[in-house]
Scaffold this motif. Structure first.
Motif, PDB file in Angstrom:
ATOM      1  N   ALA A 102      39.815  47.942  28.931  1.00  0.00           N
ATOM      2  CA  ALA A 102      40.727  47.645  28.098  1.00  0.00           C
ATOM      3  C   ALA A 102      42.145  48.429  29.427  1.00  0.00           C
ATOM      4  N   GLY A 103      42.816  48.159  30.386  1.00  0.00           N
ATOM      5  CA  GLY A 103      43.615  48.279  31.456  1.00  0.00           C
ATOM      6  C   GLY A 103      43.265  47.651  32.000  1.00  0.00           C
ATOM      7  N   ARG A 104      44.417  47.324  33.187  1.00  0.00           N
ATOM      8  CA  ARG A 104      44.281  46.330  34.273  1.00  0.00           C
ATOM      9  C   ARG A 104      43.113  46.443  35.179  1.00  0.00           C
ATOM     10  N   ASP A 105      42.682  47.725  35.354  1.00  0.00           N
ATOM     11  CA  ASP A 105      41.718  48.320  36.569  1.00  0.00           C
ATOM     12  C   ASP A 105      40.680  47.713  35.805  1.00  0.00           C
ATOM     13  N   ALA A 106      40.019  47.803  34.802  1.00  0.00           N
ATOM     14  CA  ALA A 106      39.283  48.019  34.148  1.00  0.00           C
ATOM     15  C   ALA A 106      39.005  46.582  33.944  1.00  0.00           C
ATOM     16  N   VAL A 107      40.038  45.696  33.479  1.00  0.00           N
ATOM     17  CA  VAL A 107      39.539  44.187  33.710  1.00  0.00           C
ATOM     18  C   VAL A 107      39.540  43.507  35.205  1.00  0.00           C
ATOM     19  N   ARG A 108      40.082  43.872  35.952  1.00  0.00           N
ATOM     20  CA  ARG A 108      39.321  43.477  37.104  1.00  0.00           C
ATOM     21  C   ARG A 108      38.101  43.392  37.336  1.00  0.00           C
ATOM     22  N   LEU A 109      37.461  45.062  36.987  1.00  0.00           N
ATOM     23  CA  LEU A 109      36.218  44.859  37.500  1.00  0.00           C
ATOM     24  C   LEU A 109      35.271  44.443  36.729  1.00  0.00           C
ATOM     25  N   ALA A 110      35.610  44.185  35.324  1.00  0.00           N
ATOM     26  CA  ALA A 110      34.937  43.405  34.385  1.00  0.00           C
ATOM     27  C   ALA A 110      34.932  42.230  34.861  1.00  0.00           C
ATOM     28  N   LEU A 111      35.936  41.450  35.436  1.00  0.00           N
ATOM     29  CA  LEU A 111      35.999  39.714  35.836  1.00  0.00           C
ATOM     30  C   LEU A 111      35.139  39.298  36.537  1.00  0.00           C
ATOM     31  N   LYS A 112      35.030  40.916  37.884  1.00  0.00           N
ATOM     32  CA  LYS A 112      33.957  40.826  39.223  1.00  0.00           C
ATOM     33  C   LYS A 112      32.803  40.958  38.412  1.00  0.00           C
ATOM     34  N   ASP A 134      45.950  36.234  35.839  1.00  0.00           N
ATOM     35  CA  ASP A 134      45.084  34.855  35.725  1.00  0.00           C
ATOM     36  C   ASP A 134      44.555  34.520  36.853  1.00  0.00           C
ATOM     37  N   ARG A 135      44.682  34.505  38.031  1.00  0.00           N
ATOM     38  CA  ARG A 135      44.174  33.541  39.637  1.00  0.00           C
ATOM     39  C   ARG A 135      43.520  34.627  39.502  1.00  0.00           C
ATOM     40  N   LEU A 136      42.958  35.872  38.946  1.00  0.00           N
ATOM     41  CA  LEU A 136      41.475  36.459  39.600  1.00  0.00           C
ATOM     42  C   LEU A 136      40.653  35.987  38.451  1.00  0.00           C
ATOM     43  N   ALA A 137      40.708  35.828  37.140  1.00  0.00           N
ATOM     44  CA  ALA A 137      39.685  35.195  36.512  1.00  0.00           C
ATOM     45  C   ALA A 137      39.553  33.145  36.418  1.00  0.00           C
ATOM     46  N   GLN A 138      40.682  32.904  37.101  1.00  0.00           N
ATOM     47  CA  GLN A 138      40.758  31.571  37.298  1.00  0.00           C
ATOM     48  C   GLN A 138      39.657  30.972  38.167  1.00  0.00           C
ATOM     49  N   GLY A 139      39.573  31.999  39.612  1.00  0.00           N
ATOM     50  CA  GLY A 139      39.320  31.704  40.691  1.00  0.00           C
ATOM     51  C   GLY A 139      37.620  32.497  40.470  1.00  0.00           C
ATOM     52  N   ALA A 140      37.341  33.192  39.560  1.00  0.00           N
ATOM     53  CA  ALA A 140      35.764  33.340  39.336  1.00  0.00           C
ATOM     54  C   ALA A 140      35.193  32.535  38.254  1.00  0.00           C
ATOM     55  N   TRP A 141      35.959  32.707  36.960  1.00  0.00           N
ATOM     56  CA  TRP A 141      34.807  31.705  36.147  1.00  0.00           C
ATOM     57  C   TRP A 141      36.040  30.803  35.986  1.00  0.00           C
ATOM     58  N   GLY A 142      37.222  30.147  36.002  1.00  0.00           N
ATOM     59  CA  GLY A 142      37.352  29.039  35.551  1.00  0.00           C
ATOM     60  C   GLY A 142      38.311  28.999  34.067  1.00  0.00           C
ATOM     61  N   ASP A 143      38.316  27.539  33.423  1.00  0.00           N
ATOM     62  CA  ASP A 143      39.236  28.681  32.268  1.00  0.00           C
ATOM     63  C   ASP A 143      38.416  29.418  31.503  1.00  0.00           C
ATOM     64  N   LEU A 159      43.397  50.180  20.031  1.00  0.00           N
ATOM     65  CA  LEU A 159      42.079  50.444  20.708  1.00  0.00           C
ATOM     66  C   LEU A 159      42.546  52.064  20.616  1.00  0.00           C
ATOM     67  N   GLY A 160      43.420  52.725  19.522  1.00  0.00           N
ATOM     68  CA  GLY A 160      43.525  53.948  19.414  1.00  0.00           C
ATOM     69  C   GLY A 160      44.617  54.345  20.313  1.00  0.00           C
ATOM     70  N   ARG A 161      45.593  53.920  21.432  1.00  0.00           N
ATOM     71  CA  ARG A 161      45.580  54.044  22.168  1.00  0.00           C
ATOM     72  C   ARG A 161      46.878  54.032  22.635  1.00  0.00           C
ATOM     73  N   GLY A 162      47.611  54.043  23.339  1.00  0.00           N
ATOM     74  CA  GLY A 162      49.368  53.324  24.142  1.00  0.00           C
ATOM     75  C   GLY A 162      49.225  52.349  23.730  1.00  0.00           C
ATOM     76  N   PRO A 163      50.679  51.344  24.186  1.00  0.00           N
ATOM     77  CA  PRO A 163      50.346  49.768  24.390  1.00  0.00           C
ATOM     78  C   PRO A 163      49.355  49.383  25.712  1.00  0.00           C
ATOM     79  N   VAL A 164      48.866  48.450  25.328  1.00  0.00           N
ATOM     80  CA  VAL A 164      47.242  48.039  26.369  1.00  0.00           C
ATOM     81  C   VAL A 164      48.093  46.618  26.945  1.00  0.00           C
ATOM     82  N   VAL A 165      48.308  46.345  27.624  1.00  0.00           N
ATOM     83  CA  VAL A 165      48.558  45.112  28.217  1.00  0.00           C
ATOM     84  C   VAL A 165      47.405  44.169  28.950  1.00  0.00           C
ATOM     85  N   HIS A 166      46.317  44.480  28.902  1.00  0.00           N
ATOM     86  CA  HIS A 166      45.479  43.289  29.827  1.00  0.00           C
ATOM     87  C   HIS A 166      44.133  43.957  29.067  1.00  0.00           C
ATOM     88  N   ALA A 167      42.809  43.056  28.991  1.00  0.00           N
ATOM     89  CA  ALA A 167      42.012  43.290  28.694  1.00  0.00           C
ATOM     90  C   ALA A 167      41.134  42.382  28.641  1.00  0.00           C
TER      91      ALA A 167
END
Length: 203
Positions: A102-112, A134-143, A159-167
């Motif tokens: 959860a969170g932009r940075d965590a999602v970036r690491l997960a996608l890699k 979107d571009r990172l996910a598409q480039g690494a894994w397609g759809d 998730l029991g926290r404040g607003p979450v945009v990316h997961a």
């Protein structure tokens, strides 16, 4: 292997994954039974708004239960809300089981590291921030299927926290259950209204 049931609205025989069970309460009212575990007889209807509304208009539940039944004023809306709540609950369970970043940075690491089963993008996400993921996910894994129909506040609350945009949800039992629920929810709302949309992949 999924069991098959007959839709009371269309007469079509489908896998349970494509249907919603409707149970009869002791007071003679019908209630959605998403887990298909309530006791007594049940009726099955295709998991889409048109089929549910057709079943109500044609009094198909009366025939299915062999007696007049009380139907909520907005049964299709109730089913949609319950499915959405179930999906958000599964997001929370995935987090607790270690299968959600959860969170932009965590999602970036997960996608890699690995292809996720699902990406979750808040419906009120900023276009610029989302497009980068979107571009990172598409480039690494397609759809990759995207659940973009929940607000950042709703995801964060799950998730029991404040607003979450990316997961990003990893493969596993929660992801499989999430796919089933999202497949049904796609019959009631667009899964990714601000993106390309992969509703068909959820089925």
């Amino acid at each position: 292997m999924e069991r098959e049931r007959r839709c009371v609205a269309t007469g079509d025989v489908k896998d349970e994954a494509d249907l919603v069970r409707i149970a009869l309460a002791p007071d003679g009212s019908v209630v959605p039974d998403l887990a298909a575990k309530l006791p007594g007889r049940g009726a099955w209807v295709s998991a889409d708004r048109q089929s549910v509304e057709r079943a109500v208009a044609r009094k198909a539940f009366n025939r299915a239960f062999g007696a007049p039944v009380a139907v909520p004023d907005d049964l299709s809306g109730l089913i949609e809300r319950l499915l959405a709540d179930r999906a958000l609950n599964l997001i929370g369970l995935a987090r607790r089981s270690g299968d959600l970043a959860a969170g932009r940075d965590a999602v970036r690491l997960a996608l890699k590291a690995a292809r996720p089963a699902w990406r979750i993008e808040a419906s009120d996400a900023a276009e610029d921030g989302r497009s980068k993921i979107d571009r990172l996910a598409q480039g690494a894994w397609g759809d990759v299927p995207v659940a973009g129909c929940f607000t950042a506040e709703a995801v964060g609350r799950a998730l029991g926290r404040g607003p979450v945009v990316h997961a990003a949800m990893s493969e596993g039992p929660q992801a499989r259950a999430f796919s089933t629920v999202m497949g049904k929810l796609s019959g009631f709302r667009p899964l990714d209204p601000h993106g390309a949309g992969l509703a068909a992949d959820a089925k």
